[in-house]
Motif scaffolding. Structure first.
Motif, PDB file in Angstrom:
ATOM      1  N   LEU B  37       0.824  -1.210   0.000  1.00  0.00           N
ATOM      2  CA  LEU B  37       0.000   0.000   0.000  1.00  0.00           C
ATOM      3  C   LEU B  37       0.856   1.258   0.000  1.00  0.00           C
ATOM      4  O   LEU B  37       0.538   2.236  -0.663  1.00  0.00           O
ATOM      5  N   VAL B  38       1.973   1.207   0.746  1.00  0.00           N
ATOM      6  CA  VAL B  38       2.872   2.368   0.759  1.00  0.00           C
ATOM      7  C   VAL B  38       3.505   2.522  -0.621  1.00  0.00           C
ATOM      8  O   VAL B  38       3.630   3.630  -1.146  1.00  0.00           O
ATOM      9  N   ARG B  39       3.888   1.374  -1.235  1.00  0.00           N
ATOM     10  CA  ARG B  39       4.516   1.418  -2.560  1.00  0.00           C
ATOM     11  C   ARG B  39       3.569   2.048  -3.583  1.00  0.00           C
ATOM     12  O   ARG B  39       3.965   2.850  -4.421  1.00  0.00           O
ATOM     13  N   ARG B  40       2.292   1.702  -3.477  1.00  0.00           N
ATOM     14  CA  ARG B  40       1.312   2.263  -4.417  1.00  0.00           C
ATOM     15  C   ARG B  40       0.860   3.662  -4.021  1.00  0.00           C
ATOM     16  O   ARG B  40      -0.044   4.211  -4.628  1.00  0.00           O
ATOM     17  N   ARG B  41       1.423   4.180  -2.973  1.00  0.00           N
ATOM     18  CA  ARG B  41       1.078   5.511  -2.449  1.00  0.00           C
ATOM     19  C   ARG B  41      -0.385   5.603  -2.034  1.00  0.00           C
ATOM     20  O   ARG B  41      -1.032   6.639  -2.187  1.00  0.00           O
ATOM     21  N   GLU B  46       3.274   7.750   7.636  1.00  0.00           N
ATOM     22  CA  GLU B  46       2.965   8.096   9.021  1.00  0.00           C
ATOM     23  C   GLU B  46       1.866   7.228   9.620  1.00  0.00           C
ATOM     24  O   GLU B  46       1.748   7.116  10.831  1.00  0.00           O
ATOM     25  N   TYR B  47       1.018   6.620   8.755  1.00  0.00           N
ATOM     26  CA  TYR B  47      -0.009   5.725   9.287  1.00  0.00           C
ATOM     27  C   TYR B  47       0.411   4.265   9.207  1.00  0.00           C
ATOM     28  O   TYR B  47      -0.249   3.393   9.740  1.00  0.00           O
ATOM     29  N   SER B  48       1.490   3.987   8.461  1.00  0.00           N
ATOM     30  CA  SER B  48       1.877   2.597   8.226  1.00  0.00           C
ATOM     31  C   SER B  48       2.603   1.982   9.420  1.00  0.00           C
ATOM     32  O   SER B  48       2.470   0.796   9.687  1.00  0.00           O
ATOM     33  N   TRP B  49       3.335   2.809  10.149  1.00  0.00           N
ATOM     34  CA  TRP B  49       4.208   2.233  11.172  1.00  0.00           C
ATOM     35  C   TRP B  49       3.437   1.525  12.281  1.00  0.00           C
ATOM     36  O   TRP B  49       3.893   0.526  12.825  1.00  0.00           O
ATOM     37  N   VAL B  50       2.242   1.999  12.584  1.00  0.00           N
ATOM     38  CA  VAL B  50       1.453   1.365  13.643  1.00  0.00           C
ATOM     39  C   VAL B  50       1.115  -0.077  13.265  1.00  0.00           C
ATOM     40  O   VAL B  50       1.139  -0.980  14.092  1.00  0.00           O
ATOM     41  N   TRP B  51       0.802  -0.265  11.981  1.00  0.00           N
ATOM     42  CA  TRP B  51       0.438  -1.603  11.505  1.00  0.00           C
ATOM     43  C   TRP B  51       1.651  -2.514  11.513  1.00  0.00           C
ATOM     44  O   TRP B  51       1.575  -3.668  11.928  1.00  0.00           O
ATOM     45  N   VAL B  52       2.772  -1.989  11.056  1.00  0.00           N
ATOM     46  CA  VAL B  52       4.003  -2.786  11.059  1.00  0.00           C
ATOM     47  C   VAL B  52       4.369  -3.159  12.501  1.00  0.00           C
ATOM     48  O   VAL B  52       4.723  -4.306  12.793  1.00  0.00           O
ATOM     49  N   ALA B  53       4.196  -2.206  13.402  1.00  0.00           N
ATOM     50  CA  ALA B  53       4.490  -2.476  14.813  1.00  0.00           C
ATOM     51  C   ALA B  53       3.583  -3.593  15.344  1.00  0.00           C
ATOM     52  O   ALA B  53       4.046  -4.499  16.058  1.00  0.00           O
ATOM     53  N   THR B  54       2.304  -3.559  14.981  1.00  0.00           N
ATOM     54  CA  THR B  54       1.383  -4.633  15.393  1.00  0.00           C
ATOM     55  C   THR B  54       1.907  -5.988  14.916  1.00  0.00           C
ATOM     56  O   THR B  54       1.968  -6.964  15.682  1.00  0.00           O
TER      57      THR B  54
END
Lengths: 254, 155
Positions: B37-41, B46-54
């Protein structure tokens, strides 16, 4: 007479704001009826992102039009009108609905109440003259919030949801705050007026049934209205004011 | 308190291998989807890190079974799987609440922006009309002063 004038030249006195959302079929007649009263009001229609011809109809009828780029809600439309009036230096503000429920011949009663020294003149359909019929849910909600408003303001209020009002410049100063509610600004605003030390008066007015279109108080929205109003009222004494950095950004910028 | 927690640790069956693999697969999927999703913009960093942390926490708990066992004893659960998913659910709950707060702030900004734009446009319209009125008044005055040169001035 146009709604936007020089703030400094001849001091403008009274402005009438009419929030309108998709009221093309009714707003023209309302503006014309107001102008026919010859009260010398500057009439401003706040078009709340209508998808029909509300703005052009209102302009053709002789009102100044302020158009929201998208629909923001009734309270927001009122607030935009308040901020415009505040910036332009008006001493008094009248407000009425665009759907033809409020009788323009009653405007003079609101002006008289303001002349007698009230800060907030609330046009009530229940004081006299008979009210148009409304649904049971609406009547119960009105009864309940009239009781709350009366208790919290220490005066008898029969029609707290009325959008037919007059405000003094002092009252205007209170409502231009960015914390003004975007939906259903009525009982909570009245209580806040009272807490700010403003003088409230209820003025008997005649109202008509809607000339068509959809009311904003219908169906499940009445339930949300009740929830929102009770929550706001309960939190009113302990609620923080709008943060300073976000306060009055609409009213004071230019 | 600690002693009673340690007492119950022995009764808890650790994660089965199969459960461990499922948890690791879920964590890996979250990371892959978020990165895509980040790659496709479509998702901001800033919202992705929470998910990665989970995902990282889920993976770490699945791999390090002891921590999960102690946590289960602490919350009074007999099953580490329950603890793992209950924890994840709490995390997601906090996340949605935080999004509601952000949404409220955005709504306020979006509202103010719309109002200021509307007032600015009305002001612009008023200034344009005044300028136009001024210009036609000037034109009329010039025409009165020199009627024979009317066409020059209009042009």
């Amino acid at each position: 007479m146009r709604g936007i004038r020089e703030p400094t030249a001849v001091p403008p006195t009274t402005i009438l704001i009419i929030p309108a959302f998709n009221e093309a079929e009714r707003v023209g007649a309302v503006v014309q009826a107001v102008r026919a009263q010859g009260l010398g009001l500057d009439v401003v229609v706040v078009d709340d992102g209508s998808t029909d011809k509300t703005a052009s109809v209102a302009r053709a009828a002789g009102a100044t039009v302020i158009s929201h780029p998208y629909n923001l809600g009734y309270g927001c439309a009122l607030h935009t009108g308040y901020c415009h009036a505040w910036r332009a230096g008006y001493q008094r503000l009248l407000q009425m609905d665009a759907d033809g429920q409020h009788d323009p011949t009653m405007l003079v009663r609101l002006v008289e109440a303001l002349d007698r020294g009230s800060d907030v003149a609330l046009g009530s359909r229940y004081v006299a003259d008979g009210a148009p019929p409304s649904s049971a849910a609406k009547r119960i909600a009105t009864r309940l919030f009239a009781a709350i408003a009366s208790r919290w303001t220490g005066m008898r209020i029969t029609d707290p949801t009325s959008g037919f009002q007059g405000l003094s410049r002092r009252a205007l100063e209170c409502v231009v705050n960015d914390g003004f509610p975007e939906d259903y600004p009525d009982t909570d605003v009245l209580v806040e007026h009272h807490r700010a030390g403003l003088k409230l008066t209820e003025v008997p007015v005649r109202m008509h049934a809607r000339a068509g279109g959809l009311s904003m108080h219908r169906g499940a929205r009445i339930a949300y209205y009740g929830y929102k109003m009770l929550l706001t009222l309960m939190l009113l004494p302990v609620r923080r004011p709008t943060p300073l950095r976000a306060r009055d950004t609409v009213a004071r910028c230019s | 308190m600690i002693a009673s927690v340690l007492d119950t640790v022995g009764d808890i069956t650790p994660l089965l291998d199969r459960q461990r693999y499922v948890a690791l697969t879920v964590a890996a999927t979250i990371v892959v989807v978020v990165c895509e999703l980040v790659r496709r913009r479509k998702l901001r960093e800033e919202y992705s890190w929470v998910w990665v942390a989970t995902a990282v926490v889920v993976a770490a708990l699945a791999l390090e079974g002891d921590v999960l066992t102690y946590l289960s004893a602490f919350v009074g659960s007999s099953s580490p799987v329950w603890t793992l998913f209950f924890g994840t659910m709490l995390f997601v709950l906090a996340l949605t609440l935080q999004f509601s707060v952000r949404l409220s702030r955005l709504t306020h900004r979006h509202r103010t922006l719309g109002q200021r734009l509307a007032l600015l446009e009305a002001e612009l319209q008023r200034l344009r009309e005044r300028e136009e009125a001024q210009r036609s008044a000037d034109r009329r005055a010039a025409n009165r002063a020199a009627p024979d040169r009317e066409h020059d001035v209009v042009a």
